[in-house]
Enzyme design. Sequence first.
Site, PDB file in Angstrom:
ATOM      1  N   SER A  55      -7.995  -9.928  -0.470  1.00 47.65           N
ATOM      2  CA  SER A  55      -8.732  -9.825  -1.730  1.00 47.65           C
ATOM      3  C   SER A  55      -7.917  -9.346  -2.928  1.00 47.65           C
ATOM      4  CB  SER A  55      -9.906  -8.868  -1.524  1.00 47.65           C
ATOM      5  OG  SER A  55      -9.440  -7.646  -0.991  1.00 47.65           O
ATOM      6  N   GLY A  57      -3.597  -8.472  -4.581  1.00 48.18           N
ATOM      7  CA  GLY A  57      -2.143  -8.523  -4.446  1.00 48.18           C
ATOM      8  C   GLY A  57      -1.639  -9.741  -3.695  1.00 48.18           C
ATOM      9  N   TYR A  58      -0.736  -9.491  -2.755  1.00 49.08           N
ATOM     10  CA  TYR A  58      -0.108 -10.596  -2.016  1.00 49.08           C
ATOM     11  C   TYR A  58      -1.074 -11.354  -1.116  1.00 49.08           C
ATOM     12  CZ  TYR A  58       4.676 -10.002  -3.569  1.00 49.08           C
ATOM     13  OH  TYR A  58       5.816  -9.992  -4.330  1.00 49.08           O
ATOM     14  N   ALA A 117     -10.573  -4.025   8.927  1.00 50.30           N
ATOM     15  CA  ALA A 117      -9.764  -4.928   9.758  1.00 50.30           C
ATOM     16  C   ALA A 117      -9.188  -4.234  10.989  1.00 50.30           C
ATOM     17  CB  ALA A 117      -8.622  -5.501   8.934  1.00 50.30           C
ATOM     18  N   ALA A 145      -2.645  -3.317   3.068  1.00 44.87           N
ATOM     19  CA  ALA A 145      -1.956  -2.149   2.522  1.00 44.87           C
ATOM     20  C   ALA A 145      -3.036  -1.100   2.352  1.00 44.87           C
ATOM     21  CB  ALA A 145      -1.300  -2.468   1.188  1.00 44.87           C
ATOM     22  N   TYR A 239      12.125   4.349   0.042  1.00 47.02           N
ATOM     23  CA  TYR A 239      11.438   3.244   0.708  1.00 47.02           C
ATOM     24  C   TYR A 239      12.031   2.962   2.095  1.00 47.02           C
ATOM     25  CZ  TYR A 239       8.267  -0.560   1.190  1.00 47.02           C
ATOM     26  OH  TYR A 239       7.244  -1.340   1.660  1.00 47.02           O
ATOM     27  N   VAL A 275       6.346  -6.035  -6.848  1.00 50.16           N
ATOM     28  CA  VAL A 275       5.421  -6.376  -7.941  1.00 50.16           C
ATOM     29  C   VAL A 275       4.459  -5.199  -8.140  1.00 50.16           C
ATOM     30  CG1 VAL A 275       5.413  -8.914  -7.701  1.00 50.16           C
ATOM     31  CG2 VAL A 275       3.886  -7.539  -6.279  1.00 50.16           C
ATOM     32  N   THR A 277       1.156  -3.677  -7.807  1.00 54.82           N
ATOM     33  CA  THR A 277      -0.154  -3.828  -7.144  1.00 54.82           C
ATOM     34  C   THR A 277      -0.714  -2.415  -6.993  1.00 54.82           C
ATOM     35  OG1 THR A 277       0.659  -3.581  -4.882  1.00 54.82           O
ATOM     36  CG2 THR A 277       0.615  -5.827  -5.757  1.00 54.82           C
TER      37      THR A 277
HETATM   38  P1  NAD Z   1      -2.938  -4.552  -2.241  1.00 55.11           P
HETATM   39  O1  NAD Z   1      -3.291  -3.119  -2.304  1.00 55.11           O
HETATM   40  O2  NAD Z   1      -2.868  -5.327  -3.498  1.00 55.11           O
HETATM   41  O3  NAD Z   1      -3.953  -5.315  -1.235  1.00 55.11           O
HETATM   42  C1  NAD Z   1      -4.295  -4.781   0.016  1.00 55.11           C
HETATM   43  C2  NAD Z   1      -5.316  -5.644   0.717  1.00 55.11           C
HETATM   44  O4  NAD Z   1      -5.625  -5.020   1.978  1.00 55.11           O
HETATM   45  C3  NAD Z   1      -6.661  -5.803  -0.008  1.00 55.11           C
HETATM   46  O5  NAD Z   1      -7.132  -7.115   0.182  1.00 55.11           O
HETATM   47  C4  NAD Z   1      -7.609  -4.832   0.749  1.00 55.11           C
HETATM   48  O6  NAD Z   1      -8.992  -5.206   0.731  1.00 55.11           O
HETATM   49  C5  NAD Z   1      -7.040  -4.972   2.145  1.00 55.11           C
HETATM   50  N1  NAD Z   1      -7.374  -3.841   3.002  1.00 55.11           N
HETATM   51  C6  NAD Z   1      -6.955  -2.548   2.903  1.00 55.11           C
HETATM   52  N2  NAD Z   1      -7.447  -1.819   3.930  1.00 55.11           N
HETATM   53  C7  NAD Z   1      -8.175  -2.661   4.696  1.00 55.11           C
HETATM   54  C8  NAD Z   1      -8.919  -2.516   5.897  1.00 55.11           C
HETATM   55  N3  NAD Z   1      -8.991  -1.346   6.530  1.00 55.11           N
HETATM   56  N4  NAD Z   1      -9.572  -3.604   6.365  1.00 55.11           N
HETATM   57  C9  NAD Z   1      -9.519  -4.815   5.738  1.00 55.11           C
HETATM   58  N5  NAD Z   1      -8.796  -5.015   4.617  1.00 55.11           N
HETATM   59  C10 NAD Z   1      -8.137  -3.948   4.102  1.00 55.11           C
HETATM   60  O7  NAD Z   1      -1.554  -4.599  -1.448  1.00 55.11           O
HETATM   61  P2  NAD Z   1      -0.211  -5.459  -1.637  1.00 55.11           P
HETATM   62  O8  NAD Z   1       0.709  -4.728  -2.524  1.00 55.11           O
HETATM   63  O9  NAD Z   1      -0.528  -6.883  -1.907  1.00 55.11           O
HETATM   64  O10 NAD Z   1       0.414  -5.308  -0.166  1.00 55.11           O
HETATM   65  C11 NAD Z   1       0.170  -6.241   0.861  1.00 55.11           C
HETATM   66  C12 NAD Z   1       1.386  -6.269   1.771  1.00 55.11           C
HETATM   67  O11 NAD Z   1       2.513  -6.749   1.034  1.00 55.11           O
HETATM   68  C13 NAD Z   1       1.760  -4.891   2.327  1.00 55.11           C
HETATM   69  O12 NAD Z   1       2.212  -5.030   3.659  1.00 55.11           O
HETATM   70  C14 NAD Z   1       2.912  -4.490   1.425  1.00 55.11           C
HETATM   71  O13 NAD Z   1       3.784  -3.562   2.021  1.00 55.11           O
HETATM   72  C15 NAD Z   1       3.590  -5.829   1.216  1.00 55.11           C
HETATM   73  N6  NAD Z   1       4.498  -5.897   0.066  1.00 55.11           N
HETATM   74  C16 NAD Z   1       4.113  -5.426  -1.165  1.00 55.11           C
HETATM   75  C17 NAD Z   1       5.022  -5.453  -2.213  1.00 55.11           C
HETATM   76  C18 NAD Z   1       4.659  -4.927  -3.595  1.00 55.11           C
HETATM   77  O14 NAD Z   1       5.551  -4.731  -4.414  1.00 55.11           O
HETATM   78  N7  NAD Z   1       3.395  -4.712  -3.867  1.00 55.11           N
HETATM   79  C19 NAD Z   1       6.310  -6.000  -2.034  1.00 55.11           C
HETATM   80  C20 NAD Z   1       6.643  -6.530  -0.794  1.00 55.11           C
HETATM   81  C21 NAD Z   1       5.730  -6.454   0.265  1.00 55.11           C
END
Ligand code: NAD
Length: 390
Positions: A55, A57-58, A117, A145, A239, A275, A277
């Site tokens: 829902s 970010g990524y 989840a 995340a 990190y 990015v 988020t």
């Molecule tokens: P985000 O916070 O934007 O999104 C997190 C998502 O997880 C949301 O859809 C939320 O509803 C869902 N979520 C959280 N807890 C939950 C649960 N208990 N049950 C079901 N859904 C749940 O996060 P993001 O920054 O897009 O990160 C996503 C992944 O990408 C992570 O593994 C993060 O480490 C990785 N990542 C992020 C970056 C960055 O810069 N943001 C860079 C590289 C990798």
Amino acid sequence: MIVEPKAKGFICTTAHPVGCRENVCNQIAYAKSKAKEYRSMSTRPKKNVLIIGCSAGYGLASRIAAAFTAGCNTLGVMYEREASGKRTATAGYYNTKAFEEMALQDGLYAQTINGDAFSKDVKEQTIRKLKQDLETVDLVIYSLATPKRTLEDGTVVSSVLKTIDKPFTTKNLNLYHNVIEQATLEPATEEETQNTICVMGGEDWKDWIDALKEADVLSQGALTLAYSYLGPDLTYPIYQSGTIGQAKRHLQKTAEIINRIHPDVKAYISVNKAVVTQSSAAIPGVPLYLSILYKVMKEKGLHEDCIMQMVRLFTDRIGRKEIATDEEGRIRLDDLEMESVVQEEVTRIWEEVTTETIKSCCDLDGYWEDFYKIFGFGIKNVDYSQDVEV
Ligand code: NAD
């Protein structure tokens, strides 16, 4: 009601339904603009995609790319709050409503399960839904995340953003006062490190794949991806060598385990670019790194946001017959971020920047623009003075 942004710490406690919708529409337009390119080059057509953490970010961008670039049906899992009274829903809730509506308009299956989840119950619900509607999935994306995980016995485990072994002091951008300050991260205890691995490591990813496999809902040769980040030397102590880095190492090991125990499934880690988020804003030192990185990458014409990254994942990585990886078997989408011309410039600016030079050294506007966009604010074509139904 009129919805205004209420930023508190690293989050905004309100979300704008129309703004979130517009944000999703803009991402869909970009994803659609690359659909022809995808069709002309993809040798791995995907049909059904399950996105865990769909829902924001990524995860949201992955879902949009899967549906609108690659033409896939998507089942999503998220943990979002509906509106109640004068309290708006979370951005992820509005994003998902908008996504589902637009996917259906284009004749694509799009359903979402809103629940934890990590729980067995949500895994079972997902499997029932898959069996009923899609039969099997070809691609499972794990993009959770979260700072907390509730175990089956009700115990709540929290992750921490700390170093291992010794304290580390870093330059930090205090975004609320626009000053450069020092932030010190304390070392985690062994228990805190293990808890962070429990929340953000690979255990739950493997539980999902085991459960899907056991229920026979993974198609032959299904792919699964989990997202990670590595980052440069500047953020290494925070990190890569910190508690979150330990969890990401565990995630990487989990890919190897999934590949070993399920030979007909292919698991990859995709290392994505940094990015803004909801999750990344909370890591000390990262907002400063991000605002310098944005400036440098934009100046060099290399900047990408979540949707650009995820479209590239489909068109240039998993859509190809041979999936290009690094020597450790990881998909790299952080290639442009890690280019030496980018990192040398970022390091030079990082060393130089002071409170007086923040504005010229950092892309503060770009940072805030992306931050507010997550919650549906500051988006062109949205009249924020209008009453909206929350
Ligand atoms: P985000 O916070 O934007 O999104 C997190 C998502 O997880 C949301 O859809 C939320 O509803 C869902 N979520 C959280 N807890 C939950 C649960 N208990 N049950 C079901 N859904 C749940 O996060 P993001 O920054 O897009 O990160 C996503 C992944 O990408 C992570 O593994 C993060 O480490 C990785 N990542 C992020 C970056 C960055 O810069 N943001 C860079 C590289 C990798």
